[in-house]
Design an enzyme around this catalytic site. Sequence first.
Site, short mmCIF file in Angstrom:
data_model
loop_
_atom_site.label_atom_id
_atom_site.label_comp_id
_atom_site.label_asym_id
_atom_site.label_seq_id
_atom_site.Cartn_x
_atom_site.Cartn_y
_atom_site.Cartn_z
N TYR A 160 0.83 -1.28 0.13
CA TYR A 160 0.03 -0.10 0.05
C TYR A 160 0.69 1.29 0.00
CZ TYR A 160 -4.02 -2.95 1.07
OH TYR A 160 -4.96 -3.83 1.02
N LYS A 162 3.35 -15.07 3.89
CA LYS A 162 3.42 -15.78 2.68
C LYS A 162 5.02 -15.84 2.25
CE LYS A 162 1.16 -18.00 -0.48
NZ LYS A 162 0.23 -19.25 -0.49
N ASP A 171 -3.21 -17.91 3.66
CA ASP A 171 -4.16 -18.63 2.92
C ASP A 171 -4.80 -19.45 4.12
OD1 ASP A 171 -1.77 -19.49 2.36
OD2 ASP A 171 -2.33 -20.19 0.41
N ASP A 209 -5.52 -5.99 6.16
CA ASP A 209 -6.65 -5.38 5.66
C ASP A 209 -7.60 -6.18 5.56
OD1 ASP A 209 -8.16 -3.40 4.48
OD2 ASP A 209 -7.33 -3.05 2.71
N ASP A 260 -10.94 -7.50 8.21
CA ASP A 260 -12.45 -7.55 7.76
C ASP A 260 -13.10 -8.79 7.92
OD1 ASP A 260 -12.39 -4.80 7.29
OD2 ASP A 260 -13.45 -5.13 5.44
MG MG Z 1 -10.27 -2.26 4.94
#
Ligand code: MG
Length: 336
Positions: free
Chosen positions: A124, A173, A206, A230, A234
């Site tokens: 990001y 990962k 994963d 992120d 959620d």
């Molecule tokens: Mg978010």
Amino acid sequence: MTQTIAVIRGDGIGPEIMDATLQVLDALKLGLQYDFVEAGLAAYEKQGELLPAATLEAIHRHRVALKSPLTTPVGEGFSSINVELRKRFDLYANVRPAISFPNTKSRYENIDLITVRENTEGAYIGEGQNLTADGETATLTQKVTRRGSERIVRYAFDLARRVGRKKVTVVHKANILKSTSGLFLKVARQVAAEYPDIQCNEMIVDNTCMQLVMKPEQFDVIVTTNLFGDIISDLCAGLVGGLGLAPGANIGTEAAIFEAVHGSAPDIAGKGIANPVALLLGAVQMLEHLGKVEEAGRLRKAIVDTMQAKDNLTPDLGGTGTTQSFAQAIAARAAG
Ligand code: MG
Ligand code: NAI
């Protein structure tokens, strides 16, 4: 000493849930002072700027802000205000608890975990976003640093110690993303060795998603890089009943901003039915950050007890209460 916090009432349902939250905070009689400042659409309409200098200055001065959701206008030239705030104040730790509450429609009952997401690096950073002229190939740069990894992992372990957590799961990962995730994992192992009292385990991202859905009770504190964090945070919010119950803290060395995870919910704005709990839980995190641990616990208990009693629950929780009546029910319990 009187503590002053910067308060951003925000857009859409923002002012409704903020008024409700402050009403509950007032019931705790903490002597908090509020410095109201603007950001988002409200600021843009009045001051011509999404993030006015006075707002940044207030956050800088008080070091703590409670923030309602902001609407970033859609269109050219408007970058996300939340991303901007993270950059300005180097808010490197995004801390998102996911705790089971009574009387939600969630599938699980015993979840009590905290996701600690690195908030400034990884995928990001907004660098190297490139699309070839023929529109056929897109690339992007990810950046992970030793310093960034070390401070976020250390934050997670310190948090675990401070709040009496037993286990930190490092999510990565590194098998595929050998450079970026590889460095993160390597640094995480080094930091973990300094915390022999906290169990550390490693899990590939994963598999983590599957484990979270199958057996979420096994998790305590999760620490991970920006993109994985992120998504995982959620996912965790979904495990415990959705966005109406999910708070988030953005913590840096210079400032900390506490908020609800959800957005400004334009579809229900002005109707007085928004659920104030996510922002209230953001206030719980804020009180913990301010060292007001007893009061934070009292506020959390008031929220849980009100939900347990199904007292004026808002429609998203299956009730017929309003933002105001729900908040009043919580305030009455918080006042003792
Ligand atoms: Mg978010
Ligand atoms: P949203 O989170 O605002 O809404 C998604 C759905 O959840 C809607 O149906 C909404 O009614 C419901 N919802 C959200 N919060 C609720 C609450 N407290 N009580 C009851 N129902 C609730 O997401 P959406 O629609 O994608 O975004 C709307 C605006 O919010 C956009 O302008 C977006 O940029 C902004 N946004 C701001 C954030 C922030 O400031 N932290 C975070 C996410 C979005």
